[in-house]
Design an enzyme around this catalytic site. Structure first.
Site, PDB file in Angstrom:
ATOM      1  N   GLU A  38       0.776  -0.961  -0.012  1.00  0.00           N
ATOM      2  CA  GLU A  38       0.122  -0.015  -0.080  1.00  0.00           C
ATOM      3  C   GLU A  38       1.026   1.328   0.283  1.00  0.00           C
ATOM      4  OE1 GLU A  38      -2.609   0.517   3.210  1.00  0.00           O
ATOM      5  OE2 GLU A  38      -3.406   2.335   2.720  1.00  0.00           O
ATOM      6  N   ASN A  86      -4.305   5.020  -2.015  1.00  0.00           N
ATOM      7  CA  ASN A  86      -5.655   5.694  -1.331  1.00  0.00           C
ATOM      8  C   ASN A  86      -6.056   6.914  -1.999  1.00  0.00           C
ATOM      9  OD1 ASN A  86      -5.639   4.405   1.550  1.00  0.00           O
ATOM     10  ND2 ASN A  86      -3.380   4.643   0.970  1.00  0.00           N
ATOM     11  N   GLU A 132      -8.033   2.196  -2.978  1.00  0.00           N
ATOM     12  CA  GLU A 132      -8.693   2.101  -1.675  1.00  0.00           C
ATOM     13  C   GLU A 132      -9.354   3.559  -1.495  1.00  0.00           C
ATOM     14  OE1 GLU A 132      -6.030   1.157   1.516  1.00  0.00           O
ATOM     15  OE2 GLU A 132      -5.264  -0.591   0.664  1.00  0.00           O
ATOM     16  N   ASP A 168     -11.977   0.994   1.670  1.00  0.00           N
ATOM     17  CA  ASP A 168     -11.052   1.378   2.994  1.00  0.00           C
ATOM     18  C   ASP A 168     -12.058   1.575   4.266  1.00  0.00           C
ATOM     19  OD1 ASP A 168      -8.740   1.570   4.124  1.00  0.00           O
ATOM     20  OD2 ASP A 168      -7.811   3.166   2.715  1.00  0.00           O
ATOM     21  N   GLU A 213      -5.917  -4.757   8.099  1.00  0.00           N
ATOM     22  CA  GLU A 213      -4.956  -3.920   8.231  1.00  0.00           C
ATOM     23  C   GLU A 213      -4.456  -3.625   9.800  1.00  0.00           C
ATOM     24  OE1 GLU A 213      -5.771   0.129   6.961  1.00  0.00           O
ATOM     25  OE2 GLU A 213      -6.963   0.794   8.799  1.00  0.00           O
TER      26      GLU A 213
END
Ligand code: C2E
Ligand code: CA
Ligand code: CA
Ligand code: CA
Length: 279
Positions: free
Chosen positions: A58, A116, A148, A179, A236
């Site tokens: 990520e 993201n 995400e 997310d 996560e």
């Protein structure tokens, strides 16, 4: 929930905004920072929990401000103009695509890269067009890239423009992840109405899953839901072997967290993978 868990930046050479609480910067510095390319994508490994293999990474942005390292939670809320949002997003995406090529050339297997996006950006950005341009430039495959999507402000899941953008991205084979699943606006109705193919269980639930039956139930039902819908499930905030074992037993596919590594600058990430794979 964030405060008790500040562990990021351990061992980093730059001082960090969480250790230097009074680190001063002006919101206007963001403009300079963008011009000077001070916003750097770091990478946190994502692991296939069943096989232990490296699955991907990520991208998490950090600001290399002249006074020290600033974490995203400390500057993202200050980025306000559309122009700044576009520049930052484009820069992170471009860095990540460039990095994918470099890692492949360094002999790493193809890695799934997650990027993201705040849902609010989707109004500003012609993301499908940008991605078409960038994929051509960097020869990167769309199916190795996951966006995400976080909702901080309650994106109406029935907003047509956003839903069209997401559909176009899925048609181009990008993956889309919800997310912070289970928190705020990131929830079931989105799965139903938008073309997501991954859910990302928020670390607040993972942190407490071994001590709180409610957190455990939320994690477990999120994993079950992902199986039933045939979407990928990522957890996560895995900090301990016990959390990893529990998630693995539930059938969660992918995990990331300090148990494996914090987010690393690109070259450190490469070192990390060499050690990880050879172990
Ligand atoms: P997020 O997307 O939910 O990312 C997870 C955050 O948890 C990251 O914080 C990561 O460093 C941290 N984390 C991962 N594993 C662990 C763990 O085991 N323990 C603990 N205590 N923390 C862990 P970070 O990097 O500070 O990012 C914060 C948020 O800023 C992200 O939350 C994301 O919403 C946002 N963000 C970061 N980079 C970008 C970006 O390039 N664009 C956009 N739009 N948002 C970003
Ligand atoms: Ca994320
Ligand atoms: Ca999260
Ligand atoms: Ca978040």
């Amino acid at each position: 929930l964030k405060q008790p868990f500040i562990k990021q930046n351990q061992g980093q050479t730059l001082p960090s905004s969480s250790t230097i609480a009074a680190l001063k910067f002006n919101p206007e510095d963001i403009q300079t920072g963008l011009q000077q390319n001070e916003f750097i994508a770091y990478y946190q490994p994502q692991i296939n929990l069943k096989t232990g293999e490296l699955h991907g990474a990520e991208a998490l942005v950090r600001w290399h401000h002249p006074n020290g390292l600033i974490m995203p939670d400390d500057f993202l809320p200050l980025i306000e103009s559309n122009q700044q949002i576009l520049l930052l997003t484009e820069s992170v995406i471009e860095q990540a695509l460039k990095q994918m090529t470099i890692w492949l050339e360094s002999g790493l297997p193809p890695l799934q890269i997650s990027i993201n996006l705040s849902a609010a950006y989707l109004y500003e950005l012609d993301l499908p067009a940008l991605m078409t341009r960038l994929l051509k430039r960097y020869q990167a495959p769309a199916d190795m890239i996951t966006f995400e999507i976080t909702e901080r402000i309650g994106l109406s899941d029935h907003n047509q423009a956003v839903s069209d953008t997401l559909t176009r991205l899925r048609l181009k084979s990008f993956s889309l992840s919800i997310d912070d699943f289970g928190t705020g606006y990131s929830s079931l109705s989105q799965l139903n109405q938008l073309p997501f193919n991954e859910i990302k269980i928020d670390k607040s639930f993972v942190f407490h899953m071994l001590s709180s039956p409610i957190s455990k139930a939320i994690v477990e039902s999120s994993v079950t839901l992902s199986h039933q819908l045939g979407v990928r499930c990522v957890a996560e905030g895995i900090e301990t072997e016990e959390m990893k074992q529990a998630l693995c037993k539930m059938g969660c596919h992918i995990g990331q967290g300090y148990l494996y590594s914090k987010a690393l600058p690109p070259d450190e990430f490469l070192n990390w993978t060499e050690n990880y794979i050879s172990e």
